[in-house]
Design a protein around this motif. Sequence first.
Motif, PDB file in Angstrom:
ATOM      1  N   GLN A  52      38.010  31.019  44.269  1.00 19.15           N
ATOM      2  CA  GLN A  52      37.346  31.042  45.736  1.00 19.15           C
ATOM      3  C   GLN A  52      36.030  31.819  44.447  1.00 19.15           C
ATOM      4  N   ASN A  53      36.430  32.879  43.344  1.00 18.66           N
ATOM      5  CA  ASN A  53      35.152  33.129  43.238  1.00 18.66           C
ATOM      6  C   ASN A  53      34.016  32.229  42.686  1.00 18.66           C
ATOM      7  N   SER A  54      34.286  31.049  42.656  1.00 23.04           N
ATOM      8  CA  SER A  54      33.175  30.484  41.996  1.00 23.04           C
ATOM      9  C   SER A  54      32.045  29.743  43.908  1.00 23.04           C
ATOM     10  N   ILE A  55      32.927  29.864  45.334  1.00 21.59           N
ATOM     11  CA  ILE A  55      31.794  30.103  46.443  1.00 21.59           C
ATOM     12  C   ILE A  55      31.288  31.705  46.137  1.00 21.59           C
ATOM     13  N   LYS A  56      31.845  32.553  45.942  1.00 21.73           N
ATOM     14  CA  LYS A  56      31.636  34.003  46.263  1.00 21.73           C
ATOM     15  C   LYS A  56      30.033  34.021  45.365  1.00 21.73           C
TER      16      LYS A  56
END
Lengths: 121, 144
Positions: free
Chosen positions: A90-94
Amino acid sequence: MIEAQIKYIADGFIRALQSTQEVIEYLDTLSKYENDEEINSLTKKYYSLSSEFQKKQYNGTLTQDEISEIRTLANMIQNNSLNIELAEKQNSIKNILQGCNATISNEISMDFAKLSAQSTC
Amino acid sequence: MLNEVKSRNAGRNGRIEENRLSVDMLNLAAQAFGKAILNSEAYNNFIKARDQFRIDESAKEAARDYNSVLGDYRMLAQWGGITPEDEIKIEEARKKAMENCVLNDYYTTQENLIGFYQELNNYLSEKLKFNFAELASPAGGCCG
């Protein structure tokens, strides 16, 4: 109602997002997470206890053992490998989504994500 | 051995190239989406109303009066001290402010634009299977 032309362009944007490696991996992990029996049962138990304990806390009957029980459960969820993996993905897509939002917001001279998020404040 | 290294590097360079292409395409798609919003009715109605508001002194004065009452009301709400009289006062201030056509138009088109943005976000989020705006909002909290 969204005009057909905007829908068409939005669909192109959606497709471009869906073709990035990070979004593919996030959706894959999300699907695994949603179908994982262990995490499902832990979160179900956590929410059920949390609601029960809130009532007890309100009535002043919550015990130390019960507080420990819910803490243990929260730790088990937090340390679950799938949960950790999902948070990482999720952090990567954020980062990617925030970059897209910066591009959109730059075009319209206002923050698209901030204005379109249904505020819970 | 050398061929193996060359082939590994070619594979890696290919992936980097592919990623760069994907980022470029994403940027272009996001830009096109922003431009599509610029051409929408909701956006243009808001910009017209906002520009009108900016040059209309009576509308700005009406907004100042309303914001002053609203500020007091919010402070009272924060401290849990709202009375029925305060509710009446804020409603009356709102009605008075809305009597100014330029201000009314400005607030109405602003609400419509936000509604339109939320609708667009719902459209994106439904297809993406995650909430776009929630994840794309800059860090710093929802009220920041």
